[in-house]
Scaffold this motif. Structure first.
Motif, PDB file in Angstrom:
ATOM      1  N   SER A   6      85.722  -7.953  88.606  1.00 29.34           N
ATOM      2  CA  SER A   6      86.504  -8.912  89.380  1.00 29.34           C
ATOM      3  C   SER A   6      85.799  -9.196  90.686  1.00 29.34           C
ATOM      4  CB  SER A   6      87.873  -8.330  89.719  1.00 29.34           C
ATOM      5  OG  SER A   6      88.688  -8.360  88.615  1.00 29.34           O
ATOM      6  N   HIS A   8      86.532 -10.764  94.464  1.00 23.58           N
ATOM      7  CA  HIS A   8      87.691 -11.017  95.297  1.00 23.58           C
ATOM      8  C   HIS A   8      87.270 -11.181  96.752  1.00 23.58           C
ATOM      9  CE1 HIS A   8      91.282  -9.832  97.637  1.00 23.58           C
ATOM     10  NE2 HIS A   8      91.859 -10.606  96.753  1.00 23.58           N
ATOM     11  N   LYS A  16      82.864 -16.639  97.575  1.00 16.98           N
ATOM     12  CA  LYS A  16      83.187 -15.791  96.420  1.00 16.98           C
ATOM     13  C   LYS A  16      82.852 -16.475  95.096  1.00 16.98           C
ATOM     14  CE  LYS A  16      87.543 -15.738  95.731  1.00 16.98           C
ATOM     15  NZ  LYS A  16      87.666 -16.718  94.628  1.00 16.98           N
ATOM     16  N   ASP A  40      92.104 -18.198  89.556  1.00 18.40           N
ATOM     17  CA  ASP A  40      92.603 -18.811  90.787  1.00 18.40           C
ATOM     18  C   ASP A  40      93.408 -20.048  90.398  1.00 18.40           C
ATOM     19  OD1 ASP A  40      93.074 -19.822  93.242  1.00 18.40           O
ATOM     20  OD2 ASP A  40      90.984 -19.877  93.907  1.00 18.40           O
ATOM     21  N   ASP A 139      87.178 -14.502  88.439  1.00 15.56           N
ATOM     22  CA  ASP A 139      87.173 -15.085  89.781  1.00 15.56           C
ATOM     23  C   ASP A 139      88.626 -15.221  90.217  1.00 15.56           C
ATOM     24  OD1 ASP A 139      85.938 -16.116  92.045  1.00 15.56           O
ATOM     25  OD2 ASP A 139      86.171 -18.188  91.359  1.00 15.56           O
ATOM     26  N   THR A 140      88.989 -14.588  91.321  1.00 11.89           N
ATOM     27  CA  THR A 140      90.400 -14.526  91.704  1.00 11.89           C
ATOM     28  C   THR A 140      90.712 -15.440  92.888  1.00 11.89           C
ATOM     29  OG1 THR A 140      90.031 -12.701  93.230  1.00 11.89           O
ATOM     30  CG2 THR A 140      90.550 -12.129  90.957  1.00 11.89           C
ATOM     31  N   THR A 148      95.411 -11.130  91.415  1.00 11.12           N
ATOM     32  CA  THR A 148      94.261 -10.386  91.937  1.00 11.12           C
ATOM     33  C   THR A 148      94.480  -8.889  91.738  1.00 11.12           C
ATOM     34  OG1 THR A 148      95.237 -10.455  94.135  1.00 11.12           O
ATOM     35  CG2 THR A 148      93.526 -12.034  93.688  1.00 11.12           C
ATOM     36  N   SER A 151      93.826  -8.074  88.180  1.00 11.01           N
ATOM     37  CA  SER A 151      92.393  -8.035  87.832  1.00 11.01           C
ATOM     38  C   SER A 151      91.745  -6.777  88.378  1.00 11.01           C
ATOM     39  CB  SER A 151      91.625  -9.276  88.293  1.00 11.01           C
ATOM     40  OG  SER A 151      92.412 -10.152  88.996  1.00 11.01           O
ATOM     41  N   LEU A 160      83.785  -7.224  96.370  1.00  9.45           N
ATOM     42  CA  LEU A 160      84.547  -7.745  97.497  1.00  9.45           C
ATOM     43  C   LEU A 160      83.616  -8.534  98.395  1.00  9.45           C
ATOM     44  CD1 LEU A 160      86.711  -4.707  98.570  1.00  9.45           C
ATOM     45  CD2 LEU A 160      87.544  -6.959  97.921  1.00  9.45           C
ATOM     46  N   THR A 175      92.634  -5.086 101.004  1.00  4.95           N
ATOM     47  CA  THR A 175      92.206  -5.081  99.609  1.00  4.95           C
ATOM     48  C   THR A 175      91.576  -3.743  99.237  1.00  4.95           C
ATOM     49  OG1 THR A 175      91.644  -7.380 100.021  1.00  4.95           O
ATOM     50  CG2 THR A 175      91.045  -6.470  97.887  1.00  4.95           C
TER      51      THR A 175
END
Lengths: 257, 345
Positions: A6, A8, A16, A40, A139-140, A148, A151, A160, A175
């Motif tokens: 993932s 984020h 991102k 997203d 892709d979040t 998110t 994921s 990140l 996060t």
């Protein structure tokens, strides 16, 4: 064993989606079957970087979430445009994109009704099995929300992305804490858009001290990337650029171990 | 696995992360596969003794598991409301224990399994007690033990008890209640018989009404899982932290569920599945994995013994797959706990 990765960022504009798209292509070029799913749903966009025309999409992730199609029907083979000619019989390399819908009505419906994140989880796993993927990039949406967190919960690795910016610093800490509590096996912090002249060692030190985890990459702010304006895949356009080299190294790191 | 120490209620972030872990749990894949496979089994008949039950869609099928730390993993029609029917008997019995104490309850209702059907009119020849609280006669006698100044207060207390187990507001399906009451001649006869033997008090007619009402409470498969998890968690609802029954009385409710909960399939159920459970004619089954969690299943078609066909199969498979048999020494529920806490890989 297929890998789920993932990407984020706590805030928007960190780069991102560009990072994800380029990592996906570089990873596929290693001779792997790679999928990219755009979760997203509120503000989809990664399809643009792949040069995918949303009008050509018969089905999207939204259709799957509303039970209108199987998830594989929302997957599009992007291999030719992003990697080059591959013999029809060859299973690898392959690159698939699962876009979210850009139709206003679809986005409004998600905002109004929400959806069952568990169903998203089912879809992700059906996708990995059905397309026989080696790697799936998720892709979040920026910030913390259900998809998110989901994921993160199902990922083998979390990338990140943040900029050298105080707002990004503080937000990313949230996060990192949630990812730790969800016991994500591996976390990769990527500091993106690092301007020239900044003390890289100091920056690295600061970030590592703040999150108690290693910085996987410091990606330079690149004029070429800005000019490209998501109009293509940077690593394809500028394969020898320091940014592409760093991304390639990051892809190596994601794939080893 | 001690059932005497209920898990503490979880904070908001914990609850959110718990939901994400549940959504991502590999157990969800197990439920999905089970759901897909058992959906193809269209044997059994939907109950038709009142028209309201006959309206049920035989395709409805929901599977839900709730753990003692309040995480829910579910699949299918888990939000479809249906009437609780006989499942209420176990919980009302627990309430009678709380209201009157063990000895006073035992004086009126036995704890001996019968091989007879749920609606049999059989009383113990020596004590005149119904054999156990899971057959209709015993459940009606149990209802008579529920405290309250008047009928409305007794109904309100009973609804509040079920609400505490579910962790949400619940309601009675009025048309089912009226049908049960209009057609419940056999149950009425039993109540009169027990009144004749002095096993029910002066308010026996009100108690009978209460019985029809308790059977007509609307629940979902999700609710049943939380109710089961509450019993598994020593009487404390893991979602709300509210106590529904004292830890001491949980064991009495669970032992009756294990020996008498599945009508005249109870013996084979205890043998094969090995979980305290209770089924209802609307197609619900609640099963309890002590110290681990609750399982709620809903699927209307019933087998010849009155248990949900898919419900029995689902519980049997889950028990075997995760080693849930509560008398299996050394492993009870551990495999499920591990699977529930494991990440996908």
């Amino acid at each position: 064993m297929p890998k789920i990765i993932s990407t984020h960022s706590f805030r928007g504009g960190t780069g991102k989606s560009n990072t994800t798209a380029n990592l996906a292509v570089l990873t596929a070029k290693r001779g792997l079957r790679v999928g990219v799913i755009d979760t997203d749903i509120q503000s989809p966009g990664i399809h643009v970087i792949f040069g995918f025309d949303p009008k050509s999409a018969k089905s999207s992730l939204n259709d799957y979430l509303w039970g209108r199609c199987r998830i594989e029907e929302a997957a599009y083979d992007m291999t030719e445009g992003c990697i080059g000619q591959v013999h029809t019989g060859d299973e690898r390399p392959r690159l698939f994109l699962i876009p979210s819908s850009l139709r206003t009505g679809e986005i409004a419906r998600v905002l109004r009704e929400g959806y069952d994140v568990a169903k998203l989880n089912d879809g992700i796993h059906e996708l990995v099995e059905g397309l026989n993927l080696d790697v799936l990039f998720i892709d979040t949406h920026p910030g913390v929300n259900e998809e998110t967190l989901l994921s993160i919960a199902i990922s083998d690795a979390l990338v990140l992305t943040l900029r050298p910016d105080q707002q990004d610093f503080q937000g990313t800490a949230v996060t990192v804490e949630l990812a730790r509590r969800l016991e994500v096996p591996r976390m990769f912090v990527v500091v993106n858009k690092v301007p020239e002249g900044i003390d890289q060692d100091l920056l690295r030190e600061q970030v590592e001290a703040a999150y108690q985890c290693q910085v996987a990459a410091l990606l330079p702010l690149s004029n070429e990337m800005v000019k490209l304006g998501s109009g293509g895949l940077f690593a394809n356009r500028y394969p020898d650029h320091p940014l592409s080299v760093s991304l390639k190294r990051l892809s190596d790191e994601l794939m080893t171990s | 696995m001690s059932t005497n120490q209920p898990a503490p209620p979880i904070d908001e972030v914990g609850a959110l992360l718990g939901r994400m872990r549940s959504a991502a749990s590999p157990v969800r894949d197990v439920l999905r596969e089970l759901h897909e496979r058992l959906s193809k089994d269209d044997s059994g008949e939907v109950a038709t003794y009142i028209p309201e039950l006959a309206k049920a869609n035989p395709g409805w099928f929901g599977l839900s598991i709730c753990t003692v730390d309040g995480n829910t993993i579910e699949f299918g029609d888990v939000s479809q409301p249906f009437t609780i029917q006989s499942i209420s008997k176990a919980f009302v019995y627990g309430m009678a224990l709380e209201d009157r104490g063990l000895e006073n309850v035992l004086a009126k209702v036995g704890v001996e399994p019968t091989g007879d059907a749920f609606n049999s009119i059989v009383l113990d020849e020596i004590s005149n007690r119904p054999f156990n609280p899971m057959v209709n006669a015993g459940a009606i006698a149990t209802c008579d033990l529920i405290n309250g100044a008047d009928h409305p207060e007794r109904v309100a207390r009973m609804l509040n008890m079920i609400r505490t187990y579910c962790g949400r507001e619940i309601h009675i399906d009025h048309s089912v209640f009226l049908s049960e009451r209009m057609t419940g001649h056999r149950n009425r006869a039993m109540a009169h018989l027990m009144r004749n033997f002095g096993m029910m008090g002066e308010k026996f007619e009100e108690s009978l009404e209460l019985y029809f009402q308790q059977c007509s409470i609307l629940v979902t498969a999700s609710d049943l899982a939380v109710m089961g998890a509450t019993l598994a968690n020593a009487g404390v609802n893991p979602k709300t932290g509210e106590r529904a029954i004292s830890a001491d009385n949980v064991k009495y409710v669970l032992s009756l569920m294990l020996t008498c909960g599945m009508y005249d399939y109870a013996g084979e159920w205890a043998f094969r599945v090995g979980l305290p459970a209770k089924s209802g004619v609307a197609g619900g089954i609640v099963a309890v994995i002590p110290g681990v969690g609750g399982i709620g299943v809903f699927s209307p078609p019933l087998d010849a013994k009155g248990n949900s066909v898919r419900g029995v199969r689902a519980c049997t498979e889950l028990s075997q797959r995760f080693g849930l048999h509560c008398l299996a020494t050394g492993s009870g529920g551990n495999a499920l706990l591990e699977a529930l806490t494991a990440r996908r890989r």
